[in-house]
Design a protein around this motif. Structure first.
Motif, short mmCIF file in Angstrom:
data_model
loop_
_atom_site.label_atom_id
_atom_site.label_comp_id
_atom_site.label_asym_id
_atom_site.label_seq_id
_atom_site.Cartn_x
_atom_site.Cartn_y
_atom_site.Cartn_z
N ALA A 1 6.28 0.45 11.48
CA ALA A 1 6.60 1.79 11.75
C ALA A 1 8.00 2.06 11.95
O ALA A 1 8.60 3.05 11.54
CB ALA A 1 5.89 2.17 13.20
N MET A 2 8.56 0.84 12.48
CA MET A 2 10.07 0.90 12.50
C MET A 2 10.67 0.82 11.17
O MET A 2 11.57 1.69 10.88
CB MET A 2 10.50 -0.36 13.60
N LEU A 3 10.30 -0.25 10.37
CA LEU A 3 10.92 -0.20 8.97
C LEU A 3 10.46 1.30 8.30
O LEU A 3 11.65 1.54 7.67
CB LEU A 3 10.22 -1.52 8.07
N VAL A 4 9.30 1.89 8.30
CA VAL A 4 9.12 2.96 7.37
C VAL A 4 10.26 3.98 8.19
O VAL A 4 10.69 4.83 7.56
CB VAL A 4 7.82 3.53 7.71
N SER A 5 10.30 3.98 9.55
CA SER A 5 11.12 5.14 10.05
C SER A 5 12.51 4.86 9.49
O SER A 5 13.34 6.05 9.26
CB SER A 5 10.98 5.15 11.72
N ALA A 6 13.06 3.71 9.34
CA ALA A 6 14.43 3.54 9.12
C ALA A 6 14.68 4.13 7.65
O ALA A 6 15.75 4.51 7.30
CB ALA A 6 14.71 1.86 9.29
N VAL A 7 13.73 3.56 6.71
CA VAL A 7 13.72 4.07 5.35
C VAL A 7 13.91 5.63 5.24
O VAL A 7 14.66 6.05 4.66
CB VAL A 7 12.39 3.46 4.62
N ASN A 8 13.17 6.18 5.98
CA ASN A 8 13.02 7.72 6.23
C ASN A 8 14.46 8.20 6.56
O ASN A 8 15.17 9.19 6.10
CB ASN A 8 12.11 8.20 7.05
N TRP A 9 15.16 7.66 7.78
CA TRP A 9 16.21 7.86 8.40
C TRP A 9 17.53 7.79 7.14
O TRP A 9 18.20 8.62 7.09
CB TRP A 9 16.59 6.98 9.54
N ARG A 10 17.50 6.65 6.54
CA ARG A 10 18.33 6.54 5.55
C ARG A 10 18.17 7.69 4.31
O ARG A 10 19.43 8.34 3.99
CB ARG A 10 18.08 5.10 4.60
N HIS A 11 17.15 7.99 4.09
CA HIS A 11 17.16 9.34 3.13
C HIS A 11 17.83 10.58 4.01
O HIS A 11 18.49 11.36 3.25
CB HIS A 11 15.80 9.52 2.72
N PHE B 1 8.72 6.37 -1.81
CA PHE B 1 9.03 5.32 -0.93
C PHE B 1 9.46 4.04 -1.49
O PHE B 1 10.32 3.42 -0.82
CB PHE B 1 7.66 5.15 0.09
N ARG B 2 8.78 3.62 -2.62
CA ARG B 2 9.10 2.48 -3.24
C ARG B 2 10.40 2.60 -3.61
O ARG B 2 11.29 1.65 -3.49
CB ARG B 2 8.12 2.26 -4.19
N ARG B 3 11.12 3.44 -4.16
CA ARG B 3 12.50 3.48 -4.63
C ARG B 3 13.39 3.49 -3.27
O ARG B 3 14.52 2.90 -3.71
CB ARG B 3 12.74 4.66 -5.26
N ARG B 4 13.17 4.21 -2.41
CA ARG B 4 13.93 4.28 -1.07
C ARG B 4 13.99 2.83 -0.47
O ARG B 4 14.99 2.28 0.01
CB ARG B 4 13.44 5.40 -0.20
N ARG C 1 0.65 -1.32 -0.01
CA ARG C 1 -0.19 -0.04 0.12
C ARG C 1 0.75 1.44 0.06
O ARG C 1 0.56 2.31 -0.70
CB ARG C 1 -1.00 0.06 1.23
N LEU C 2 1.77 1.33 0.66
CA LEU C 2 2.81 2.39 0.82
C LEU C 2 3.59 2.58 -0.48
O LEU C 2 3.85 3.56 -0.95
CB LEU C 2 3.92 2.34 1.88
N ARG D 1 21.44 10.76 4.14
CA ARG D 1 21.64 10.75 2.63
C ARG D 1 22.74 9.40 2.41
O ARG D 1 23.89 9.58 1.76
CB ARG D 1 22.67 11.99 2.33
N LEU D 2 22.25 8.31 2.88
CA LEU D 2 23.18 7.24 2.78
C LEU D 2 23.51 6.63 1.55
O LEU D 2 24.82 6.37 0.99
CB LEU D 2 22.34 5.88 3.53
N GLU D 3 22.59 6.79 0.41
CA GLU D 3 22.79 6.25 -0.93
C GLU D 3 23.97 7.30 -1.58
O GLU D 3 24.74 6.84 -2.21
CB GLU D 3 21.66 6.18 -1.65
#
Length: 389
Positions: free
Chosen positions: A97-107, A64-67, A33-34, A110-112
């Motif tokens: 919630a933890m996974l989505v927060s981690a995805v946002n944190w990576r952004h 979100f999908r790309r990240r 869904r996200l 600027r990890l990539e």
């Protein structure tokens, strides 16, 4: 040992109970869904997309999908999701919630862009910032490196604490060094050997080496951003002065992480975890190898500027789309049913294609590291933890 011990535990990719598979299906419904895969809304799982989006700086499904897929790398996508489910004791809402927060944190970190795409290639730059110089100095110092594997086939990451002086670099430079090491080790580990063994070598440790900022950062990232990546932590040769520090640090630790810590003082202690052939001679083992940093080579990252990158990305994106569609179909099935088992096999086959596609993409998005130059990490993802002889 021929199999990792995780294969004997439930909650991992090849050993899920019906209830655990059902939780994994629920998690994927939220993820789909996200990602804007609308077919998933027909399922009974309540739609928490807006609530989960609150953890994101950009609520676009495409973003979100790309990240998310840049986080997954080459492993079976379920392996990443299961890490978060296990970390939150199978509470799907909390895990997502933890996974989505981690995805946002990576952004946000600027990890990539700054960690993965640059890495120690900054050594090739004509001019470098103070933090970039410090980042390189960490690798050149030999204070941290991967060498060999433990008895569970997990990479052994050695940290020689006596070589660390917190005054010689900024906290930001140390955080970048830590994250680059974690991201590099992530490219090496493969299910079922999906965790790492850490040795904190405290031989020669003094209070001048103590860096509370680094300890707090390590605790935070392994608890909230990289859950379930630690297999065992060996604190080796702790001197008397360390125990005062330990009284301060111990309360910071999550109980799960604390349970992985073992104190070792001898070759016999280490041999319980690492076979003699894989244990360096400085610890009483038979491996005489010593770390020596290999500098980056001009041209080793030239494909990162190639126009072919877009084509390789498009090929992987199509496989991602196919995996998502298979996941939609699988998520509606009864766990462990005949139909579910068949769909799981189809997803496994597609995950293998995704892994191969990732390694096609890898040289276009990740700067080569010491481990690439040493031959530890091969071009197609093959790993030899003792390649650098």
């Amino acid at each position: 040992m021929t199999l990792s011990s995780v294969t004997a535990q439930t909650g991992y990719l090849d050993n899920l109970t019906a209830e655990e598979e059902g939780k994994l299906q629920e998690a994927w419904i939220h993820i789909l869904r996200l990602c804007g895969v609308e077919e998933s809304v027909k399922h009974k799982t309540p739609d928490r997309t807006r609530e989960l989006q609150q953890h994101l700086s950009d609520k676009s499904a495409d973003v979100f999908r790309r990240r998310l897929w840049s986080f997954i790398l080459a492993d079976h996508p379920d392996v990443l999701v299961l890490r978060f489910l296990r970390a939150r004791k199978w509470d799907v809402d909390e895990a997502m919630a933890m996974l989505v927060s981690a995805v946002n944190w990576r952004h946000e970190r600027r990890l990539e862009e700054d960690i993965v795409a640059k890495g120690d290639s900054v050594g090739l730059a004509a001019a470098r910032s103070a933090d970039e110089e410090s980042f390189l100095a960490q690798y050149r110092s030999g204070k941290a490196y991967v060498r060999g594997a433990d008895r569970e086939r997990r990479p052994v990451f050695v940290i020689k604490v006596r070589l660390h002086d917190p005054k010689l670099q900024s906290p930001e430079a140390m955080e970048a060094f830590i994250l680059h090491n974690i991201e590099t080790i992530r490219t090496m580990i493969r299910y079922p050997d999906e965790k790492a063994c850490l040795i904190f070598d405290l031989t020669g440790f003094g209070l001048k080496n103590m860096d509370f900022h680094v300890v707090k950062f390590l605790v935070q990232v392994f608890e909230a951003r990289y859950p379930e990546y630690l297999g065992v932590v060996l604190v080796h040769n702790a001197p008397f002065v360390f125990w005062g520090v330990w009284k301060i640090v111990r309360p910071w630790l999550d109980p799960v992480i604390a349970s992985k810590i073992n104190f070792t003082n001898s070759n016999a202690d280490l041999a319980r975890f690492i076979e003699q052939e894989n244990l360096q001679s400085c610890y009483g083992g038979k491996d005489s190898w010593e770390y020596s940093y290999i500098e980056p080579v001009a041209g080793e990252n030239e494909r990162m500027q190639s126009e072919k990158k877009a084509d390789v990305e498009a090929a992987r994106a199509e496989l991602v789309r196919q995996f998502e569609q298979l996941s939609v179909e699988w998520a509606s099935l009864e766990p462990k049913s005949v139909a579910s088992v068949q769909k799981v096999a189809e997803r496994r086959h597609m995950a293998k294609k995704l892994a191969e596609a990732y390694w096609d993409l890898d040289p276009y998005i990740r700067a080569r590291s010491y481990y690439d130059r040493a031959g530890v990490l091969g071009a197609t993802g093959a790993v030899d933890y003792k390649a650098a002889q």
